[in-house]
Each structure stands twice: as structure tokens, then as C-alpha cells.
Design a protein around this motif. Structure first.
Motif, PDB file in Angstrom:
ATOM      1  N   ASP A 229       0.344  -2.979   1.346  1.00 26.27           N
ATOM      2  CA  ASP A 229       0.881  -3.002  -0.015  1.00 26.27           C
ATOM      3  C   ASP A 229       0.455  -1.741  -0.778  1.00 26.27           C
ATOM      4  O   ASP A 229       1.274  -1.093  -1.447  1.00 26.27           O
ATOM      5  CB  ASP A 229       0.377  -4.273  -0.719  1.00 26.27           C
ATOM      6  N   ALA A 230      -0.809  -1.370  -0.640  1.00 30.67           N
ATOM      7  CA  ALA A 230      -1.314  -0.169  -1.328  1.00 30.67           C
ATOM      8  C   ALA A 230      -0.612   1.090  -0.814  1.00 30.67           C
ATOM      9  O   ALA A 230      -0.280   1.991  -1.586  1.00 30.67           O
ATOM     10  CB  ALA A 230      -2.829  -0.055  -1.138  1.00 30.67           C
TER      11      ALA A 230
ATOM     12  N   PHE B 274      -3.313  12.469   2.368  1.00 28.91           N
ATOM     13  CA  PHE B 274      -3.031  11.027   2.347  1.00 28.91           C
ATOM     14  C   PHE B 274      -4.285  10.231   1.948  1.00 28.91           C
ATOM     15  O   PHE B 274      -4.241   9.369   1.067  1.00 28.91           O
ATOM     16  CB  PHE B 274      -2.519  10.580   3.725  1.00 28.91           C
ATOM     17  N   VAL B 275      -5.405  10.537   2.604  1.00 24.80           N
ATOM     18  CA  VAL B 275      -6.648   9.783   2.348  1.00 24.80           C
ATOM     19  C   VAL B 275      -7.116  10.011   0.902  1.00 24.80           C
ATOM     20  O   VAL B 275      -7.505   9.063   0.207  1.00 24.80           O
ATOM     21  CB  VAL B 275      -7.751  10.160   3.365  1.00 24.80           C
TER      22      VAL B 275
ATOM     23  N   ALA C 259      -7.911   7.736  -4.289  1.00 20.96           N
ATOM     24  CA  ALA C 259      -7.861   7.910  -5.745  1.00 20.96           C
ATOM     25  C   ALA C 259      -7.153   6.719  -6.389  1.00 20.96           C
ATOM     26  O   ALA C 259      -7.526   6.256  -7.464  1.00 20.96           O
ATOM     27  CB  ALA C 259      -7.138   9.206  -6.090  1.00 20.96           C
ATOM     28  N   ALA C 260      -6.135   6.203  -5.710  1.00 24.77           N
ATOM     29  CA  ALA C 260      -5.360   5.090  -6.271  1.00 24.77           C
ATOM     30  C   ALA C 260      -6.019   3.732  -6.033  1.00 24.77           C
ATOM     31  O   ALA C 260      -5.777   2.782  -6.774  1.00 24.77           O
ATOM     32  CB  ALA C 260      -3.951   5.094  -5.668  1.00 24.77           C
TER      33      ALA C 260
ATOM     34  N   PRO D 237      -8.078   4.036   3.512  1.00 16.41           N
ATOM     35  CA  PRO D 237      -6.926   3.515   4.260  1.00 16.41           C
ATOM     36  C   PRO D 237      -7.298   3.292   5.727  1.00 16.41           C
ATOM     37  O   PRO D 237      -8.067   4.067   6.287  1.00 16.41           O
ATOM     38  CB  PRO D 237      -5.877   4.616   4.138  1.00 16.41           C
ATOM     39  N   ASN D 238      -6.744   2.257   6.323  1.00 20.13           N
ATOM     40  CA  ASN D 238      -6.948   2.046   7.769  1.00 20.13           C
ATOM     41  C   ASN D 238      -5.602   2.212   8.485  1.00 20.13           C
ATOM     42  O   ASN D 238      -4.612   2.652   7.885  1.00 20.13           O
ATOM     43  CB  ASN D 238      -7.595   0.680   8.029  1.00 20.13           C
ATOM     44  N   PHE D 239      -5.565   1.840   9.773  1.00 21.79           N
ATOM     45  CA  PHE D 239      -4.330   2.034  10.551  1.00 21.79           C
ATOM     46  C   PHE D 239      -3.185   1.162  10.040  1.00 21.79           C
ATOM     47  O   PHE D 239      -2.025   1.494  10.228  1.00 21.79           O
ATOM     48  CB  PHE D 239      -4.592   1.808  12.044  1.00 21.79           C
ATOM     49  N   MET D 240      -3.491   0.048   9.389  1.00 21.17           N
ATOM     50  CA  MET D 240      -2.433  -0.788   8.821  1.00 21.17           C
ATOM     51  C   MET D 240      -1.736  -0.034   7.678  1.00 21.17           C
ATOM     52  O   MET D 240      -0.505  -0.056   7.561  1.00 21.17           O
ATOM     53  CB  MET D 240      -3.010  -2.106   8.305  1.00 21.17           C
TER      54      MET D 240
END
Ligand code: PHB
Length: 388
Positions: free
Chosen positions: A49-50, A288-289, A294-295, A300-303
Motif C-alpha cells: 500500500d505504501a 526509491f529507498v 521519507a514518506a 521498503p522490503n521486497f513486497m
């Protein structure tokens, strides 16, 4: 004079035509995303979702000249709920695509709806090889367990690991991980002493870990679905398996970036294979990371990457079809190539399956945090589950 039946048919046809025209002319298209936002797999829903929200913010939420409305529904990881929500999204919301699918049974339950309604279905998380064969409308942006498991089965025998016990969760992706890891490991001269399984729900690892201790293998190979790694690692340490000289090798689902940083010293040195690490050293991934953290204030992971690439795939398809769904959108998504935070990916046009690099990584501490540090790579790996 036309009879009543003909009149009704004409009316129905006119209504359908009007609805079709309204849809074609509407300046908004809808995408239905079904995720486990609650329940045992809620971390998968939270990550995907994120990632979708990040993509929406970065892209301005427009594709093919249309505004894209993403409708997120929570199935709590229950397959009957996934199927019902998919039906509602197709029939009531007239979505142009379905996406999400946090676990294999949830994707498989939805496959017939994608086929019957001719709605493209983008699997962003689930990873049993056979999923893409369940409907010609399924495409995948996650990975497959055969893809991930073969990497570590190649590395281990060349690095002093000759005897292993394997431990997997007892359902689709676990079957795949066990089969493809053990076959390749044996082919490379290794011995599999025992194959152990734990249930998907409510797994307690203590009894199986005692068996592993008694068997005294060189290493334990593990696959567990995202969300169970930290609990497993804790029990592995508590039972002293690391101190007993039993090495741990795994698919990257176990050293999941969502939990890795909280696992502590017991995770250090675990070698594993997977398609994404938050530490992947490309410019695209660094951005990306940084944007994701920041958001969201979590890594983040692989999902997340499966979700980010999945929504990007749908946007690119809609760019080609000018917002139309159905088979046109399916065809527009087939064969796409782009640079993901994980590296270059291809959606194979024939199998609708993802082709991607698989990295061999080791858990290391860097700047006070734990990361999966990549040290070797297998390039452009096709799903070994489809090669027979
Ligand atoms: C799956 O159910 O297909 C699945 C879930 C989580 C993973 C891998 C596979 O980490």
C-alpha cells in the motif's frame, strides 16, 4: 410491432452501450487492489500500500490521459474474502485491473474471476510458481520461490556446506522452495538429511529446531513467508543452534528488510538468495529507498518493490491502451522491460512471468543497521518452475 422480449433485449443492449460509452469517455479509470491490511500478513499489505501511494505521488496519478483511481480493499488474508472483493470490484466498480494478492491461496482463489471477466490481474506478492498458469490474465511482478531458492542451492555446496536439513512453511511456496532447493543442492553433490515443515498459521519453531539440533547438519535451509522471520530467528538463537555450529541459509523472505533490523546479532552472517535488497547499490534503488523512507518512516522490503513495479506496469499498459482495460491492457503489459529498484526486469510475454536477477547476499551491519549485502548475482533468471 416488436414484442416485449425484443423490447427488453433492445433496452438491455442500449444500456450496455451507454455504460460502455460512459466508461470509455470517463476521464477516470479504476484499479482494484486487494491486500491483507489486517491479520497475520498485514506487513505485506502495509508495504505494498505504501509503495503504491509513493508511485501515485511520483506519477501524478495519471496514465493514458486518464486519472487513475486506486481502490484498496482489505481481505485480511482470507481467500473467500479476496474472491468476493474481486467480484465486487469487477462488477460494481468496473475496475480495469485487479492487483495485490499477499498470499498464494488468495491469488489462486481470484484467478477464475480474472479469466471469466477478462480482467488483467497483477500478482504483486504471492510467489508459488504455478500461479501464472491459473489464468491467462495473470501477470506477476513479485518473484517465484524456485527463482529464489536455486541461488542459495548453487552457493552452499561451493562454500563448505555438504549436509543440510530443510525447513519450509507447509503450503504452495514452501513446497516450491523445498523442491527446487533440495533438487539443485543434491545435483551439486549435497545431502539432504531431513525435510521439515511448519504450518502457515501459528507456527512454533521450537519442536523443529530441536530436531535440527539433533541432526547436526552443516546448515539449515529455511523458507518462511514474509512476517515470520524475526520470530524464527529469535528461537534459532535461543535454542543455541548458531553456537552449536549449524549455519543458517535461506531465501530472502526470512531476512526480510521489514524486520531485519530488529533481528539482532543472530542474523549476522546469514547467507540467502533473493531478488531485492533495500541495500541494492543502484541509483534507482537509492532514490526509491530514500523517497519511501521519507514518506513512511520504515524500510521498503521486497513486497514494496513488487507493488511499486506492479502499479508501474499497469500505468504503462494504460498509457498504451489510452485507459482501456481487458485483453488490450493485458497485451500492453506483456513484454514490458524496465529498471526496477531491484535491477532490470522483464515481464515475459509468453509466460506472463517475471524475469529478473537473483542476488546472493549476506546479512551485515553497516552504519549501525542490519542489511542484506549483495555479493554475487545470477543474471536474468527465468522461473525454473516453468522450464520443464
Ligand atoms: C505466498 O503466499 O505466495 C508468499 C507469501 C510471502 C512470501 C513468499 C510467498 O514471502
Amino acid at each position: 410491432m416488436i414484442n416485449r422480449r425484443q423490447h427488453l433485449l433492445a433496452l438491455a443492449a442500449a444500456t450496455t452501450l451507454a455504460a460502455g460509452t460512459a466508461q470509455a469517455q470517463s476521464d477516470t479509470v479504476k484499479v482494484g487492489v486487494i491486500l491483507p491490511m489486517t491479520g497475520p500478513s498485514a506487513s505485506t499489505g502495509r508495504q505494498i500500500d505504501a509503495a503504491i501511494k509513493l508511485w501515485m505521488a511520483q506519477s501524478g496519478g495519471k496514465a493514458g490521459g486518464k486519472k487513475v483511481e486506486v481502490i484498496v480493499k482489505d481481505d485480511a488474508g482470507v481467500a473467500d474474502t479476496t474472491r468476493r472483493l474481486a467480484q465486487e470490484l469487477v462488477v460494481n466498480d468496473k475496475v480495469v485491473a485487479l492487483a495485490g494478492f499477499g498470499l498464494t491461496p488468495l491469488a489462486l482463489a481470484t484467478a477464475p474471476i480474472a479469466t471469466q471477466s477478462k480482467t488483467p490481474m497483477v500478482v504483486m506478492a504471492a510467489a508459488t510458481s504455478a500461479i501464472t498458469e491459473a489464468s491467462p490474465f495473470i501477470l506477476r511482478t513479485s518473484f517465484t520461490l524456485p527463482q529464489a531458492a536455486v541461488g542459495i542451492a548453487e552457493w552452499a555446496p561451493k562454500n563448505g556446506i555438504k549436509k543440510v536439513v530443510s525447513l519450509v512453511t507447509d503450503y504452495g511456496p514452501g513446497n516450491d522452495a523445498e523442491k527446487y532447493f533440495t533438487e539443485r543442492f543434491i545435483l551439486n553433490g549435497g545431502t539432504v538429511m531431513e525435510k521439515l515443515r511448519t504450518p502457515l498459521r501459528g507456527a512454533d519453531f521450537a519442536p523443529v529446531l530441536q530436531k535440527v539440533r539433533d541432526a547436526k547438519p552443516d546448515a539449515l535451509f529455511v523458507f518462511l513467508p514474509s512476517g515470520q522471520g524475526a520470530q524464527f530467528m529469535k528461537q534459532f538463537g535461543e535454542r543455541g543452534l548458531d553456537k552449536a555450529g549449524i549455519r543458517l541459509i535461506a531465501t530472502g523472505d526470512v531476512t526480510d528488510d521489514d524486520q531485519l533490523n530488529d533481528m539482532g546479532d543472530v542474523a549476522l552472517g546469514v547467507v540467502n538468495s533473493h531478488h531485492y535488497s533495500a541495500a541494492h547499490p543502484s541509483a534507482a534503488n537509492k532514490k526509491f529507498v530514500a523517497d519511501f523512507q521519507a514518506a513512511n518512516k520504515f524500510r521498503p522490503n521486497f513486497m514494496a518493490v513488487g507493488g511499486y513495479d506492479g502499479i508501474r506496469l499497469i500505468f504503462r499498459g494504460l498509457d498504451t491502451t489510452k485507459g482501456a482495460g481487458g485483453e488490450a491492457l493485458l497485451n500492453a503489459m506483456k513484454g514490458q522491460i524496465f529498471e526496477s529498484p531491484r535491477g532490470q526486469i522483464l515481464i515475459d510475454a509468453q509466460s506472463r512471468e517475471i524475469v529478473q536477477d537473483i542476488y546472493i547476499r549476506k546479512v551485515e551491519r553497516k552504519d549501525g543497521q542490519l542489511w542484506n549485502i549483495e555479493f554475487d548475482v545470477q543474471k536474468a533468471v527465468k522461473d525454473p518452475g516453468k522450464l520443464k
